[in-house]
Design an enzyme around this catalytic site. Sequence first.
Site, PDB file in Angstrom:
ATOM      1  N   CYS A 244     -48.301  41.598 -40.101  1.00 31.20           N
ATOM      2  CA  CYS A 244     -47.786  40.616 -41.053  1.00 31.20           C
ATOM      3  C   CYS A 244     -46.992  41.333 -42.162  1.00 31.20           C
ATOM      4  O   CYS A 244     -45.941  41.901 -41.901  1.00 31.20           O
ATOM      5  CB  CYS A 244     -48.947  39.776 -41.587  1.00 31.20           C
ATOM      6  SG  CYS A 244     -48.410  38.267 -42.363  1.00 31.20           S
ATOM      7  N   TYR A 245     -47.520  41.408 -43.397  1.00 33.06           N
ATOM      8  CA  TYR A 245     -46.814  42.132 -44.452  1.00 33.06           C
ATOM      9  C   TYR A 245     -46.531  43.570 -43.998  1.00 33.06           C
ATOM     10  O   TYR A 245     -45.466  44.127 -44.256  1.00 33.06           O
ATOM     11  CB  TYR A 245     -47.683  42.141 -45.719  1.00 33.06           C
ATOM     12  CG  TYR A 245     -47.079  42.892 -46.880  1.00 33.06           C
ATOM     13  CD1 TYR A 245     -46.259  42.247 -47.789  1.00 33.06           C
ATOM     14  CD2 TYR A 245     -47.332  44.249 -47.060  1.00 33.06           C
ATOM     15  CE1 TYR A 245     -45.696  42.942 -48.861  1.00 33.06           C
ATOM     16  CE2 TYR A 245     -46.776  44.952 -48.124  1.00 33.06           C
ATOM     17  CZ  TYR A 245     -45.967  44.287 -49.016  1.00 33.06           C
ATOM     18  OH  TYR A 245     -45.400  44.970 -50.057  1.00 33.06           O
TER      19      TYR A 245
ATOM     20  N   GLU B  80     -56.232  40.731 -35.634  1.00 37.67           N
ATOM     21  CA  GLU B  80     -57.615  41.046 -36.019  1.00 37.67           C
ATOM     22  C   GLU B  80     -58.532  39.831 -36.059  1.00 37.67           C
ATOM     23  O   GLU B  80     -59.749  39.978 -36.112  1.00 37.67           O
ATOM     24  CB  GLU B  80     -57.629  41.763 -37.387  1.00 37.67           C
ATOM     25  CG  GLU B  80     -57.190  40.940 -38.600  1.00 37.67           C
ATOM     26  CD  GLU B  80     -55.686  40.950 -38.845  1.00 37.67           C
ATOM     27  OE1 GLU B  80     -54.927  41.015 -37.859  1.00 37.67           O
ATOM     28  OE2 GLU B  80     -55.269  40.846 -40.010  1.00 37.67           O
TER      29      GLU B  80
ATOM     30  N   GLY C 149     -50.744  41.154 -46.411  1.00 36.72           N
ATOM     31  CA  GLY C 149     -50.905  41.105 -47.864  1.00 36.72           C
ATOM     32  C   GLY C 149     -50.180  39.907 -48.432  1.00 36.72           C
ATOM     33  O   GLY C 149     -49.290  39.351 -47.782  1.00 36.72           O
TER      34      GLY C 149
ATOM     35  N   ASP D  66     -78.507  36.461 -42.857  1.00 34.46           N
ATOM     36  CA  ASP D  66     -78.046  37.611 -43.649  1.00 34.46           C
ATOM     37  C   ASP D  66     -79.183  38.212 -44.472  1.00 34.46           C
ATOM     38  O   ASP D  66     -79.440  39.413 -44.425  1.00 34.46           O
ATOM     39  CB  ASP D  66     -76.911  37.201 -44.603  1.00 34.46           C
ATOM     40  CG  ASP D  66     -75.796  36.479 -43.892  1.00 34.46           C
ATOM     41  OD1 ASP D  66     -75.685  36.657 -42.669  1.00 34.46           O
ATOM     42  OD2 ASP D  66     -75.044  35.733 -44.540  1.00 34.46           O
TER      43      ASP D  66
ATOM     44  N   LYS E 115     -70.511  38.151 -39.924  1.00 32.93           N
ATOM     45  CA  LYS E 115     -71.625  37.327 -39.445  1.00 32.93           C
ATOM     46  C   LYS E 115     -72.049  37.667 -38.014  1.00 32.93           C
ATOM     47  O   LYS E 115     -73.236  37.811 -37.727  1.00 32.93           O
ATOM     48  CB  LYS E 115     -71.208  35.856 -39.551  1.00 32.93           C
ATOM     49  CG  LYS E 115     -72.269  34.868 -39.232  1.00 32.93           C
ATOM     50  CD  LYS E 115     -73.393  34.869 -40.250  1.00 32.93           C
ATOM     51  CE  LYS E 115     -73.147  33.925 -41.384  1.00 32.93           C
ATOM     52  NZ  LYS E 115     -74.161  34.014 -42.429  1.00 32.93           N
TER      53      LYS E 115
ATOM     54  N   HIS F 121     -51.683  37.954 -36.820  1.00 34.71           N
ATOM     55  CA  HIS F 121     -52.907  38.699 -37.145  1.00 34.71           C
ATOM     56  C   HIS F 121     -53.766  38.906 -35.893  1.00 34.71           C
ATOM     57  O   HIS F 121     -54.606  38.071 -35.575  1.00 34.71           O
ATOM     58  CB  HIS F 121     -53.722  37.932 -38.197  1.00 34.71           C
ATOM     59  CG  HIS F 121     -53.081  37.923 -39.542  1.00 34.71           C
ATOM     60  ND1 HIS F 121     -53.232  38.938 -40.450  1.00 34.71           N
ATOM     61  CD2 HIS F 121     -52.262  37.016 -40.125  1.00 34.71           C
ATOM     62  CE1 HIS F 121     -52.546  38.671 -41.540  1.00 34.71           C
ATOM     63  NE2 HIS F 121     -51.950  37.505 -41.372  1.00 34.71           N
TER      64      HIS F 121
END
Length: 633
Positions: free
Chosen positions: A94-95, A182, A67, A238, A398, A180
């Site tokens: 992280c945060y 992720e 965050g 998309d 994506k 991170h």
Amino acid sequence: MAALESAIRFEGGLCMAERLAILDCGGQYTKVIDRKVRELGVQSDILPIGASVDQLAGYQAIILSGGPASVYGDNAPQFDPRLFHLGIPMLGLCYGMQLLNKEMGGTVAAGVKTEYGQTEIEVDPDCPLFEGLAPRQQVLMNHGDNVLACAPGFEVMARSGGAVTGIYNRELKLYGVQFHPEVDLTEHGVDMFRNFIRNIAGMKEVYSLEDRVETAIAAIRQQVGDNPVLVLVSGGVDSAVSAALLLRALSPERVYAIHVDHGLMRLGESDRICRELTGLGLVHLERVNAAELFFHSTVNVDGRTLGPLDKTLDPEERRNIIGTLFVNITQQACQKLGLDFDHTYWAQGTLRPDLIESGNPDVSAHASRIKTHHNDVSGVRRAREKGLVVETNRDWHKDEVRKVALMLGLSQEIAMRQPFPGPGLAVRVLCSDGTDTLPGDEQQQLEQALQQESAGLAGQVLPVKTVGIQGDYRSFRYLTVLEPGKAVGLINWGEMARLASALPARLPYTNRVGVVIGGSAQGATLTPTFVTEPNAQLLRCLDEIVTRRLGGGKISQAFAVLLPFGAEQKHSVAVRAFVTNDYMTGRAARVGQEISVQVLEEIAAEIMERFGDDIACVLYDCTDKPPATVEWQ
Ligand code: XMP
């Protein structure tokens, strides 16, 4: 606390087994966590960090997102401290790690070591989170605060230089990492998630991509009922997936596709797209040629008159003009079909990152706006509130959309096509009225930094700002241009890539680094530049040179950007070649690896040969995301 723990576990208990809660602290990557978790076959729910402990009690694992706030800051989001004593395995990112550490009795310091970008860290392979991994790992850091003292009972499991980048309490199953896992830039992030989800939290695989497609089809049917749907098809994967899902969910007679050529498409693109789209099985497909409208008309956005595009400097205003014109064209299409716009469903291929970056409050309570995507302007938000916007892909990234495209039988060509932004070339003409100047001694600071980092290298800071993302916030900072004064093949490209990370980390006014590969930036002054038809045409030709030579291979996206500076009132052009899976993070294609020296030389030579009267300088953008973004605006 043990009593509370067992009471809550017992009460909420089994119904949420095999579900994981992601607590959103406002990070840019919260939705990426969710998607990575689902890839491991586990269902997750994103809840605000302030969710009640009762609500959380039945989950089998919790991940705390990153965050933008500081844990001691006035704007730090509120939460229930009992959260950390539920006895549920937890991973703070992280945060989230800083919060975990602080709440368990440790301390966090602001800005001790600011890191934005890919960094090598040392991890303890005996820690369950890093099981099976090598002791050195490439990870994405994107933060300003650090753990100063580890909470009692916790051990350090990862370090970067002297700084703590990972802590854990094995017994309590509480883990925190400063980086991170992720995002793609953390090379073994998926393995770390797998270790957490399977081994630490003991969760099984229960959820597949096929399930999600079926869910999307059912959701379309439920939302639309027997009504007709308009779908805006840009030609990208998309919107093609959206159209294909609509055709599966509804009778094709009820699906009306519109392709808008706004005069900002690439060379020959609209013709090609319309040919390809007929292959989807669309019964109704209309092409709207709207260049005149896009370049020259004004629009009303929340009571403000904006535009015309060819006289507008501010990039956010330009995005809003374009997004609003798309809505107006949809409205006109409804009129032509005799439909009432206020009650007509329309579909668009919005992806998760579009909404995250637009700071959409429905997607993330605290995420900062990086830029407004054309599919999230206020006209779209109003229709969305009425339930009229059908967004079949809004939970996907994506690479997931590409997989769905192939699953639905779309051509390889459409499924794997490089992304092209909805506002088209408008986001790739950097505008200036020619009057901007640097506010202070930025140039001297750059020279000092270059003296220390890379003696003898010439560089300039230009009074041209580009968009970046640093520490979960949007940044709008000056461009740094490095001029090694050598042929492309003689430039030390490893050093250029290093400087593209080191300079933005060190100099707070820059977020992007370009290296001169053709012509020169010496003596450059600002050239008044707007999104006009001639500039769009010039960029279309420059872009064709870049994309012709850089299509395919390992490069995820390649394009040209027109820049408002150069000697003798000319322009410059930047070549962007980017490698990523999910476009939330990624890196500039490395010269000598994903992009050959020869190809880069040929691009620069062809541009200077054919467009030397208009173009003074060709740059190669060496900057990763973060600190820059893929697009410059
Ligand atoms: P950034 O610049 O945010 O780009 O790192 C990530 C991906 O999104 C595309 N992009 C856009 N697509 N409307 C779009 O439809 C937009 O306003 C927009 N801005 C960026 C970009 O090309 C890249 O693939």
